[in-house]
Write an enzyme that holds these catalytic residues in place. Sequence first.
Site, PDB file in Angstrom:
ATOM      1  N   LYS A 258       0.820  -1.216   0.000  1.00  0.00           N
ATOM      2  CA  LYS A 258       0.000   0.000   0.000  1.00  0.00           C
ATOM      3  C   LYS A 258       0.850   1.261   0.000  1.00  0.00           C
ATOM      4  O   LYS A 258       0.468   2.268  -0.593  1.00  0.00           O
ATOM      5  CB  LYS A 258      -0.954   0.024   1.202  1.00  0.00           C
ATOM      6  CG  LYS A 258      -2.124  -0.919   1.061  1.00  0.00           C
ATOM      7  CD  LYS A 258      -3.267  -0.529   1.983  1.00  0.00           C
ATOM      8  CE  LYS A 258      -4.417  -1.516   1.891  1.00  0.00           C
ATOM      9  NZ  LYS A 258      -5.443  -1.274   2.911  1.00  0.00           N
TER      10      LYS A 258
ATOM     11  N   LYS B 208      -7.482 -10.796  -8.496  1.00  0.00           N
ATOM     12  CA  LYS B 208      -8.670 -10.813  -7.643  1.00  0.00           C
ATOM     13  C   LYS B 208      -9.691  -9.781  -8.103  1.00  0.00           C
ATOM     14  O   LYS B 208      -9.315  -8.699  -8.543  1.00  0.00           O
ATOM     15  CB  LYS B 208      -8.270 -10.474  -6.195  1.00  0.00           C
ATOM     16  CG  LYS B 208      -8.256 -11.688  -5.274  1.00  0.00           C
ATOM     17  CD  LYS B 208      -7.748 -11.341  -3.903  1.00  0.00           C
ATOM     18  CE  LYS B 208      -8.815 -10.779  -2.996  1.00  0.00           C
ATOM     19  NZ  LYS B 208      -8.374 -10.737  -1.587  1.00  0.00           N
TER      20      LYS B 208
ATOM     21  N   LYS C  52     -12.475  -3.637  -6.110  1.00  0.00           N
ATOM     22  CA  LYS C  52     -13.224  -2.399  -6.338  1.00  0.00           C
ATOM     23  C   LYS C  52     -12.334  -1.343  -6.983  1.00  0.00           C
ATOM     24  O   LYS C  52     -12.831  -0.348  -7.498  1.00  0.00           O
ATOM     25  CB  LYS C  52     -13.832  -1.887  -5.040  1.00  0.00           C
ATOM     26  CG  LYS C  52     -12.801  -1.525  -3.991  1.00  0.00           C
ATOM     27  CD  LYS C  52     -12.973  -0.101  -3.489  1.00  0.00           C
ATOM     28  CE  LYS C  52     -11.631   0.393  -2.993  1.00  0.00           C
ATOM     29  NZ  LYS C  52     -11.467   1.826  -3.122  1.00  0.00           N
TER      30      LYS C  52
END
Length: 344
Positions: A115, A207, A210
């Site tokens: 991240k 995966k 969103k």
Amino acid sequence: MAQYPQRVFSGVQPTGNLHLGNYLGAITRFVSLQETHECIYCVVDLHAITVPQNPADLARNIREVTAAFIACGVDPERHIVFNQSQVAEHAELAWVFNCVARMGWLNRMTQFKEKAGRDRENASVGLYAYPTLMAADILVYRATHVPVGDDQKQHLELARDIAQKFNNDFSASIAERGHGDEFFPLPEPLIQGPATRVMSLRDGSKKMSKSDPSDYSRINLMDSAETIAQKVRKAKTDPDALPSEVDGLSGRSEADNLVGIYAALSGGGKPDVLREYGGRNFSEFKNALVELAVQKLGPIGAEMRRLNSDPSYIDQVLRNGSSRARVIAAENMTAVRDILGFVR
Ligand code: TRP
């Protein structure tokens, strides 16, 4: 070993755009655990602000996750549904855990590395300390079982390490105050199996997410029937017919994904799906998948839209959940303060 009553805790970030992956990967499990356990489900808004958030969007997303929980079958009366920021003990115990966890432990966290990316100097301190807050979420309720995706396994191991170190470091004080050998349970992950890992409709190796720029990569819980149909029909496949055995899916990640989605939505396994559709071509199978997906997700989307149009009901659910969560958290936090030697 002390005995703790079994209690489930899990958290979902209010990041908006809940999709089929969230539903099959997490929320259906939350729903089924309600039958066997006391459950606490938390919308983790304190975790959300580890990266910049627009306040209006954040508020909408908190309500939307709550609506999704309820629409999918989480019962906020028998169990607890609330948002993290409303129970201050999460942040308080996280501070204590910041002083228990070691820098070396956090330095190993792969999610932070991903991240924070290349610009690590500019990541928030909160993003770095994220796993200690997650440990506090679970342990402030002394929860014993935590349903999570496999990407959260490392964070859960850290929570266990923190619980264990706290129990060791303060063992004398814990015993003196009548808590026995240890104060915190070592929470167990309930990892979702690979069968419920939902991949992108555009790329079977990624995966469903969103944050994928293509909306065609995912089925959102609030998509209309027409949109679901379009997305399934456009989903990437290969030219061959469906195999009759699960072995035949290896090396065919897109086919495997669609069969897995069908299996999960129908409550069966991949072998059941292939028994029925083996030898058929994709256009036929996709029609069946559209029908099933619309049948399962249509009512959920409709209920979410209904709930989203009544924010006062959602807010009341969250307030009610928060006040019940606070009672448990406050009692445990008082014990922690006493164990640490804080004078009251
Ligand atoms: N970190 C989790 C995720 O991103 C969300 C989360 C926060 C959580 N606190 C938790 C999950 C406690 C389980 C238990 O998915």
